[in-house]
Write an enzyme that holds these catalytic residues in place. Structure first.
Site, mmCIF file in Angstrom:
data_model
loop_
_atom_site.group_PDB
_atom_site.id
_atom_site.type_symbol
_atom_site.label_atom_id
_atom_site.label_comp_id
_atom_site.label_asym_id
_atom_site.label_seq_id
_atom_site.Cartn_x
_atom_site.Cartn_y
_atom_site.Cartn_z
ATOM 1 N N SER A 37 0.787 -1.171 -0.047
ATOM 2 C CA SER A 37 0.068 -0.089 0.033
ATOM 3 C C SER A 37 0.826 1.233 -0.014
ATOM 4 O O SER A 37 2.062 1.118 0.192
ATOM 5 C CB SER A 37 -0.818 0.153 1.379
ATOM 6 O OG SER A 37 -0.228 0.480 2.444
ATOM 7 N N ASP A 38 0.362 2.481 -0.449
ATOM 8 C CA ASP A 38 0.840 3.586 -0.131
ATOM 9 C C ASP A 38 0.668 4.140 1.132
ATOM 10 O O ASP A 38 0.075 3.242 2.033
ATOM 11 C CB ASP A 38 0.318 4.761 -1.255
ATOM 12 C CG ASP A 38 1.306 5.770 -1.493
ATOM 13 O OD1 ASP A 38 2.289 6.002 -0.703
ATOM 14 O OD2 ASP A 38 1.382 6.534 -2.451
ATOM 15 N N TRP A 39 1.428 5.112 1.739
ATOM 16 C CA TRP A 39 1.421 5.405 3.044
ATOM 17 C C TRP A 39 -0.073 5.590 3.554
ATOM 18 O O TRP A 39 -0.535 6.521 2.937
ATOM 19 C CB TRP A 39 2.423 6.894 3.230
ATOM 20 C CG TRP A 39 2.373 7.184 4.496
ATOM 21 C CD1 TRP A 39 1.421 7.901 5.602
ATOM 22 C CD2 TRP A 39 3.520 7.372 5.350
ATOM 23 N NE1 TRP A 39 1.984 7.972 6.881
ATOM 24 C CE2 TRP A 39 3.201 7.931 6.423
ATOM 25 C CE3 TRP A 39 4.915 7.201 5.093
ATOM 26 C CZ2 TRP A 39 4.271 8.192 7.530
ATOM 27 C CZ3 TRP A 39 5.904 7.533 6.252
ATOM 28 C CH2 TRP A 39 5.552 7.793 7.285
#
Length: 718
Positions: free
Chosen positions: A268-270
């Site tokens: 996932s992105d942040w």
């Protein structure tokens, strides 16, 4: 370690240990940490205990070999099964040696330059203990209000695809040898999918497009990166067809895994897993965790939805442990692929010799060469450029003396290592008087007065201006793509001096250049050039390097024209140049339809002639290869590089087709008077497109081919 052994290791893991492997944390949560790490998102109270960090699987944003070694040592002392951490970070356009921003690298139209940048970046980053880079970003971009256009290579699917593959090759080398080659690192292609189409150019905003558009224009660059062997994929923050990408089972399972055949780690992105709640498709962290897991997200970056919920959900049967097992197995395979089970430190422990790989003279030379080749000459009235070395120059403007020339996503680079424009020009010109400004956002009257004073005593004024580095990049969207307004009074005052003005523009996005283009006799688009900025600028202005960059993204006439891009569809009422008086057509009544500078535009200090165009046949079948050739001659007096591009137009299709599509390009270097035959080959596959039912096939019919340096200087072949 063999796959069978990895499977045995997985079998010995408890559910808590498995869930821990899915968690990625910043280095601040680990013993041995020195820095606070890279912060790119909201930092909530996460409730991370020492026990949790001791079983988390990866680290985000560690910056030095000393820190990596210390964290890994402390971690392995407590990890029951001895599974090492893997260290990841955003190494986007350099580690310490900062190269031009990716959009500028796109302007080189040189895939070998992209590969070199990635290789140098990997060599430096691995010497600092990193094993994965969150790069390349291959999102197609059409809206320069979006700050992250600086991280893309532009508006064209084919150009982006070529660069995507080159970046991956540069970072990883041979993916089968990654475990043995400690100077290479795993690449993570991002952001899947269509993040570059954020509505209104606003960061983290929603995306809405047809599935056919997604397949036709946005997926190709991801596909190219995957075919080059990218080990990881990062999810996008946006929705795709109304469903958050991070929890989108169709997008991640059906498309990415099944159709595109990706079997690596999906991260996932942040904070993106927990943000599923904000999107409104999950009521709480448990539902967000379930959606992300079903979608196949293996690593949750910097939120704890998996950590808080999966053990209990597995225990009560609401989550399938098999999905956790497959995620953990992919993480173990990634760690194995980069050689961590054989050596958790990848050759760095007890050795300092690799620190010489960082910011070396060789790396700086590469950065300088690529920075100069990325610069685009947009205007050059009466051949003002190049300048003689004994020209009396007034160097003025807010970018004249600053070392803030690295651009966004250079978080590991040091401004102190950068060459300012003044320092670079002083080495190559004998008379350079300088008057700068302290701030791009607030140029004072006193600073302007000093610039005017210096300018009056010069033969030529070099005006260095533009954005600050933090005005583009992630979370830096702007509504009006003009220079900071304070700079226009400065521009007017400098122009009023009455001397020739050479403008050098520093920016991370295409800008509306009105108010600047008219005041400039010559204009060099320098982007953010990186560590060797000043030397590269001087190379261009002195003619040591002949400008050869071409725009990878159109420069709009004004903000209200956005989105504007070359490969648009025709309308039912297109503008006809032969009937300019017609009113009821698709046009603006206050500005042209065309951008100020189109995709592919870029001037040179020399001229090129295209002759002897040939095509092997006027018919192509499924079994044929069509050969197109042209002779390109340098008809000027200096050596130069030329981008030769081949475009296609499909005249009739099952859906409306673009006015032109880039299909091939080649960059050649010619001495004065030298000629070279450039040959391209097309097959029936190059004529295929996605139909309304998403069949990817071609149609019998008529096509036009265009070959030339840019969209306006193309020759129609068929």
């Amino acid at each position: 370690m063999k796959k069978k052994e990895l499977g045995q290791l997985l079998g010995r893991m408890t559910v808590a240990e498995k869930v821990g492997q899915l968690l990625q944390l910043a280095p601040m949560f680990y013993k041995g940490t020195i820095t606070k790490g890279e912060i790119t998102g909201p930092m909530a109270e996460m409730g991370i205990t020492a026990e949790i960090s001791e079983r988390a699987g990866s680290v985000l944003g560690s910056a030095t070999a000393i820190e990596m070694i210390a964290i890994q040592e402390a971690y392995l002392e407590t990890n029951r099964l001895g599974i090492p951490l893997i260290f990841m970070a955003d190494v986007v356009h350099g580690y310490k040696t900062i190269f031009p921003i990716p959009l500028a690298i796109g302007a080189t139209w040189d895939v070998e330059a992209a590969e070199k940048m990635a290789a140098v970046s990997a060599k430096e980053a691995t010497a600092a203990g990193l094993q994965v880079t969150f790069s390349p970003m291959v999102d197609l971009v059409r809206d320069p209000r979006w700050g992250r256009v600086m991280e893309s290579t532009g508006e064209d699917p084919h150009l982006n695809s070529e660069f995507a593959a080159s970046f991956v090759r540069g970072y990883q080398g041979d993916p089968e040898l990654l475990s043995e080659n400690y100077e290479k690192m795993a690449a993570c292609v991002k952001h899947f999918a269509a993040y570059g189409a954020a509505e209104a150019g606003r960061e983290y905003n929603t995306v809405d497009m047809s599935t056919r558009e997604l397949y036709q224009n946005y997926l190709p660059a991801y596909v190219a990166a995957l075919e080059a062997g990218s080990k990881l994929v990062m999810t996008a923050f946006n929705v795709v067809d109304g469903v958050p990408a991070t929890g989108n089972e169709w997008l991640m399972r059906d498309v990415l895994r099944d159709e595109l055949g990706f079997d690596g780690v999906l991260i996932s992105d942040w904070g993106a897993v927990k943000e599923i709640i904000n999107h409104g498709t999950a009521a709480d962290s448990a539902e967000a965790a379930e959606q992300a897991l079903r979608a196949g997200v293996d690593i949750e970056m910097m939120t704890t939805c998996y950590l808080e919920n999966l053990e209990g959900m597995i225990a009560d049967g609401t989550a399938d442990v098999a999905l956790v097992d497959e995620a953990v197995m992919r993480i173990l395979e990634l760690k194995n692929d980069v050689g961590l089970f054989e050596d958790p430190y990848r050759g760095l422990k007890g050795k300092q010799d690799r620190q010489t790989d960082i910011l070396s003279a060789e790396h700086r030379d590469s950065a300088r060469e690529i920075a100069a080749d990325a610069m685009v000459l947009l205007k050059n009235v009466d051949g003002l450029l190049p300048l003689a070395v004994d020209t009396k120059i007034a160097l003025v403007g807010p970018l004249a003396k600053t070392q803030d020339v690295l651009g966004a996503w250079s978080w590991l680079g040091d401004k102190e290592d950068a060459i300012s424009v003044h320092d670079g020009m002083a080495k190559q010109f004998t008379q350079v008087d300088v008057a700068g400004a302290a701030d791009t956002e607030n140029v004072t009257e006193a600073e302007i007065a000093e610039m005017v004073r210096v300018a009056k005593d010069a033969d030529v004024i070099v005006l260095a201006l533009g954005e600050s580095a933090d005005r583009s990049g992630e979370a830096n969207s702007i509504a009006t793509i003009r220079l900071p307004e304070t700079q226009y009074a400065m521009i007017e005052a400098i122009r009023a001096v009455g001397k020739p003005v050479v403008t050098v523009l520093f920016n991370g996005r295409p800008l509306d250049l009105h108010g600047l283009i008219e005041a400039s006799d010559a204009l060099v688009e320098a982007w953010f050039p990186g560590t060797e900025a000043g030397n590269a600028v001087a190379d261009i202005l002195a003619g040591r390097v002949n400008p050869n960059g071409k725009l990878p993204m159109s420069f709009p006439y004004t903000t209200g024209q956005i989105p504007v891009y070359y490969n648009h569809l025709n309308t039912g009422r297109p503008v006809d140049a032969a009937d300019a008086q017609e009113h009821y057509v698709s046009q603006y009544i206050d500005i042209p339809n065309q951008p100020l500078f189109d995709f592919g535009f870029g001037l040179s200090y020399t001229t090129f002639a295209y002759t002897d165009l040939k095509i092997s046949s006027d018919i192509i079948t499924k079994s044929d290869t069509l050969t197109i050739s042209v002779t390109v001659t340098n008809t000027g007096e200096v050596a130069g590089k030329e981008v030769v591009a081949l475009y296609l137009q499909d005249l009739v299709g099952k859906v409306s087709r673009p006015r032109k599509e880039l299909k091939r390009f080649s960059k050649i270097d010619l001495a004065p008077g030298e000629a070279r035959v450039v040959t391209f080959c097309l097959t029936e596959e190059d004529l295929r497109y996605y139909k309304p039912n998403l069949d990817f096939t071609s149609d019998p019919g008529d096509f036009k081919l265009f070959i030339g340096a840019d969209l306006e200087a193309t020759f129609c072949l068929v």
